[in-house]
Design a protein around this motif. Structure first.
Motif, short mmCIF file in Angstrom:
data_model
loop_
_atom_site.label_atom_id
_atom_site.label_comp_id
_atom_site.label_asym_id
_atom_site.label_seq_id
_atom_site.Cartn_x
_atom_site.Cartn_y
_atom_site.Cartn_z
N ILE A 1 1.68 -1.09 0.04
CA ILE A 1 -0.23 -0.16 -0.07
C ILE A 1 1.12 1.35 0.14
CG2 ILE A 1 -1.96 -0.95 1.30
CD1 ILE A 1 -0.96 0.02 3.90
N ALA A 2 0.04 2.66 -0.43
CA ALA A 2 0.89 3.53 0.01
C ALA A 2 1.71 3.99 1.12
CB ALA A 2 0.16 4.99 -1.00
N SER A 3 1.43 3.40 2.37
CA SER A 3 1.98 4.30 3.05
C SER A 3 4.08 2.97 3.29
CB SER A 3 1.96 3.60 4.62
OG SER A 3 1.09 2.47 4.51
N SER A 4 3.77 1.71 2.39
CA SER A 4 4.47 0.81 2.66
C SER A 4 5.82 1.70 1.35
CB SER A 4 4.50 -0.42 2.02
OG SER A 4 4.30 -0.47 0.88
N ILE A 5 5.69 2.41 0.94
CA ILE A 5 6.77 3.32 -0.29
C ILE A 5 6.74 4.66 -0.64
CG2 ILE A 5 6.59 1.28 -1.90
CD1 ILE A 5 4.96 3.27 -4.05
N VAL A 6 5.78 4.78 0.15
CA VAL A 6 5.97 6.63 0.37
C VAL A 6 6.99 6.95 0.15
CG1 VAL A 6 5.34 7.48 2.61
CG2 VAL A 6 4.73 8.85 0.14
N LYS A 7 7.61 8.23 -0.09
CA LYS A 7 8.92 8.89 0.51
C LYS A 7 9.05 9.87 1.00
CE LYS A 7 9.92 9.45 -4.28
NZ LYS A 7 10.86 9.15 -5.48
N GLU A 8 9.91 10.28 2.07
CA GLU A 8 9.61 11.51 2.73
C GLU A 8 9.97 12.30 1.81
OE1 GLU A 8 10.56 11.81 7.03
OE2 GLU A 8 9.27 9.77 7.38
N LEU A 9 10.24 13.71 1.70
CA LEU A 9 11.17 14.50 0.83
C LEU A 9 11.66 15.53 1.64
CD1 LEU A 9 8.14 15.56 -1.95
CD2 LEU A 9 10.12 14.43 -1.81
N PRO A 10 13.35 15.88 0.60
CA PRO A 10 14.74 16.52 2.23
C PRO A 10 13.99 18.16 2.19
CG PRO A 10 14.90 16.41 -0.11
CD PRO A 10 13.88 15.63 0.28
N ILE A 11 12.38 18.88 1.24
CA ILE A 11 12.28 19.96 1.16
C ILE A 11 10.68 19.56 0.97
CG2 ILE A 11 12.84 21.00 -0.97
CD1 ILE A 11 13.57 22.74 2.12
#
Length: 270
Positions: free
Chosen positions: A71-81
């Motif tokens: 699901i989305a929460s397993s691959i979502v990326k946090e962004l540096p900004i």
């Protein structure tokens, strides 16, 4: 261009852009991208309503199977900004180039306000600096001698090149270097390709070529084309890049202009 650069980004964003939620399946996200053409999906936590991160076309393509339970929460990326609503175009652009990110979220108190994209810059220039764009020639802004792929190249090879170089699309040319099409991440998503097709050494990879997935009808420009002419399909058709050919007769690929090249006009202080 000073006034353009000092415009706040909140006035540019398209609030109709799609979003995804933390519990959406990858198949759902893939369908959203395929049907809307979105380059990136902001992901919102279904429970808190807070912004979680971004999932883009490349993330969707690396999922190994269309039947995955991810699901989305397993691959979502946090962004540096993240951007605040009051930031100006020039400052937002400098952050985009610094972090090599072409879609950045606008966040206020952890809540998602909108997605600021490099395409917003192109559209803004198109609408507010037409005369200036008409005075600039493609040959002075294009990337010269771009990487070109063959219709007979395997999809797996092209995918690796896209990942290595962080390219979302590549011109396709025949043995005479004549432009015959373009291959993009979106083409791969539309045709249903996933990571398994790129990494397997047997089966589909042996028979799947660029010509099986590429777009054959491609809009191109000439060295003497104005940046206004180049920007028209970027705005009207949401194209990310326009190949530049030597002439109408031989259509030899000699350059390419993407949205970042146009955005650099503001960074350069033109």
């Amino acid at each position: 261009m000073y006034e353009i650069g000092n415009t706040k980004i909140i006035s540019l964003i398209d609030k109709s852009r799609p979003i995804g939620y933390s519990d959406d399946s990858i198949a759902t996200l893939r369908k959203i991208i395929r049907t809307t053409g979105a380059r990136a999906l902001p992901i919102i936590d279904k429970n808190t309503g807070n912004f979680m991160g971004i999932i883009d076309r490349g993330d969707i393509l690396i999922v190994s199977s269309t039947k995955t339970n991810a699901i989305a929460s397993s691959i979502v990326k946090e962004l540096p900004i993240e951007l605040n609503p009051d930031i100006k175009i020039i400052d937002a652009l400098e952050l985009m180039f610094k972090y090599d990110k072409w879609e950045l979220p606008i966040i206020e108190n952890k809540k998602y306000i909108g997605l600021f994209s490099i395409s917003d810059i192109v559209r803004f220039l198109f609408n507010n600096a037409k005369d200036y764009l008409k005075s600039l020639k493609a040959e002075d802004y294009m990337t010269k001698d771009p990487i070109v792929v063959s219709p007979d190249d395997p999809i797996s090879k092209i995918w690796k090149k896209m990942v290595e170089l962080k390219y979302a699309g590549l011109p396709v040319a025949n043995e005479k270097q004549k432009l015959v099409g373009i291959i993009t991440q979106f083409d791969l998503i539309k045709k249903g390709y996933t990571r398994v097709h790129f990494e397997s050494e047997s089966g589909i990879v042996k028979t799947t070529k660029v010509k099986d997935a590429m777009t054959y009808t491609v809009i191109y420009g000439y060295p003497w084309s104005t940046l206004y002419e180049i920007s028209i399909p970027m705005v009207k058709k949401d194209y990310g890049r326009i190949p530049i050919v030597s002439s109408e007769n031989d259509k030899k690929v000699i350059g390419i202009i993407d949205r970042e090249d146009l955005a650099k006009i503001i960074i350069r202080g033109d």
